[in-house]
Enzyme design. Sequence first.
Site, PDB file in Angstrom:
ATOM      1  N   HIS A 180       9.958   5.323  -3.549  1.00 60.29           N
ATOM      2  CA  HIS A 180       9.531   4.704  -2.302  1.00 60.29           C
ATOM      3  C   HIS A 180       9.306   3.205  -2.501  1.00 60.29           C
ATOM      4  CE1 HIS A 180       6.326   6.141  -4.828  1.00 60.29           C
ATOM      5  NE2 HIS A 180       5.385   5.524  -4.134  1.00 60.29           N
ATOM      6  N   ASP A 231       2.341  11.167  -9.844  1.00 67.09           N
ATOM      7  CA  ASP A 231       3.672  11.397 -10.417  1.00 67.09           C
ATOM      8  C   ASP A 231       3.808  12.731 -11.160  1.00 67.09           C
ATOM      9  OD1 ASP A 231       4.343   8.963  -9.363  1.00 67.09           O
ATOM     10  OD2 ASP A 231       4.627   7.916 -11.273  1.00 67.09           O
ATOM     11  N   ASP A 288       0.869  -1.165   0.000  1.00 65.82           N
ATOM     12  CA  ASP A 288       0.000   0.000   0.000  1.00 65.82           C
ATOM     13  C   ASP A 288       0.906   1.215   0.000  1.00 65.82           C
ATOM     14  OD1 ASP A 288      -2.532   1.171  -0.196  1.00 65.82           O
ATOM     15  OD2 ASP A 288      -2.610   1.584   1.942  1.00 65.82           O
TER      16      ASP A 288
END
Lengths: 208, 208
Positions: free
Chosen positions: A191, A166, A72
């Site tokens: 990430h 993004d 997630d």
Amino acid sequence: MSINRILIATTNKGKLREFKELFKELEVEIISLEDFEEKIEVVEDRLTFLENAIKKAKEYALFYNIPTIAEDAGLEIEELGGFPGVYSARFFAFKEFGGEEPIQESADRANIMKVLRLMEGKENRRARFVSNVVFYNPDNFGLWTEGYLYGRIAEKPQGEKGFGYDPIFIPEGYSVTLAQLDIEEKNRISHRGKAVRKLLELLKKILK
Amino acid sequence: MSINRILIATTNKGKLREFKELFKELEVEIISLEDFEEKIEVVEDRLTFLENAIKKAKEYALFYNIPTIAEDAGLEIEELGGFPGVYSARFFAFKEFGGEEPIQESADRANIMKVLRLMEGKENRRARFVSNVVFYNPDNFGLWTEGYLYGRIAEKPQGEKGFGYDPIFIPEGYSVTLAQLDIEEKNRISHRGKAVRKLLELLKKILK
């Protein structure tokens, strides 16, 4: 401990491809939700990325009885007190912070428009992407990793690559958005890339 | 990865002693919350043992900047739909299922009395103890294990050893309660013993 197969609990073909590429080293078969005829729905209703990812990994792992990886991730904006956070994917429909944003082109676009509207004229544009990746083995243990990408919210969308937020996220040390970077460079700094590589490193030790 | 110290996030001296004994093999220094002057309070307000244990491990690990182990455990009774569950420690004060139970000797005793009252005359006395043990490294990864002990609720309390619901829990294959077993035998079969040994096995691989 020996494991032959790992389920990647995603229906996103792009994410699945990235995982398969990264997990080559493990010498296990990577399967996806598409490989099962019987489907279950897992609702992401928790208050943190980690709790959502754990819920997904556990429910799929126990239902299909196979070691499972779930993720997630989302965007946290300092000026908005950490929002959209776990609501990242459906922020456009979130009733707080100025109400719902109409979907025009896509949900991604509506999310971006809502963030830009809320951030209009704001000085503090600091934000970070967070990813939590979870591995769960029905044999009663789990493992999670976290990855962060720090940066700031752009004034307007730029770039066509990537997905989600993004086009309005400029990583620290860059002057372009994530959507303007090649997939290889994005994965190197992202990430998700960091969290997945860390998980892989731990799994290599554990599965030995 | 090398780790010199691990914090066991418990104020329970019995649990701390058990952890120290089990973790000898790891060759790391085991410290406890007592070793810090500055204290923080972590509220166990989550809906699952795992989420509570993760919350504790993360909050202490990040506050003291040290790899941390935390545990959450409880009793689940089939006839009561899984209760007392995460409310095990304060079930006496839980307003559902017949309201509050007055504390007379101790909270443990009040919890036991409330369970016995609710289970009076019930045929299905199946229950299990669940333990979730979490290791969290501020270096951005976590690990959890689960341990279960299946059994049934006794008709009345028996035995003076152990703590919590031990005097009314008869493990499968036994005719006495957990509170009648020696600490060594309890650790060998207990939910916590299983979860901690599994964690130790994983940590030995990861910390190599």
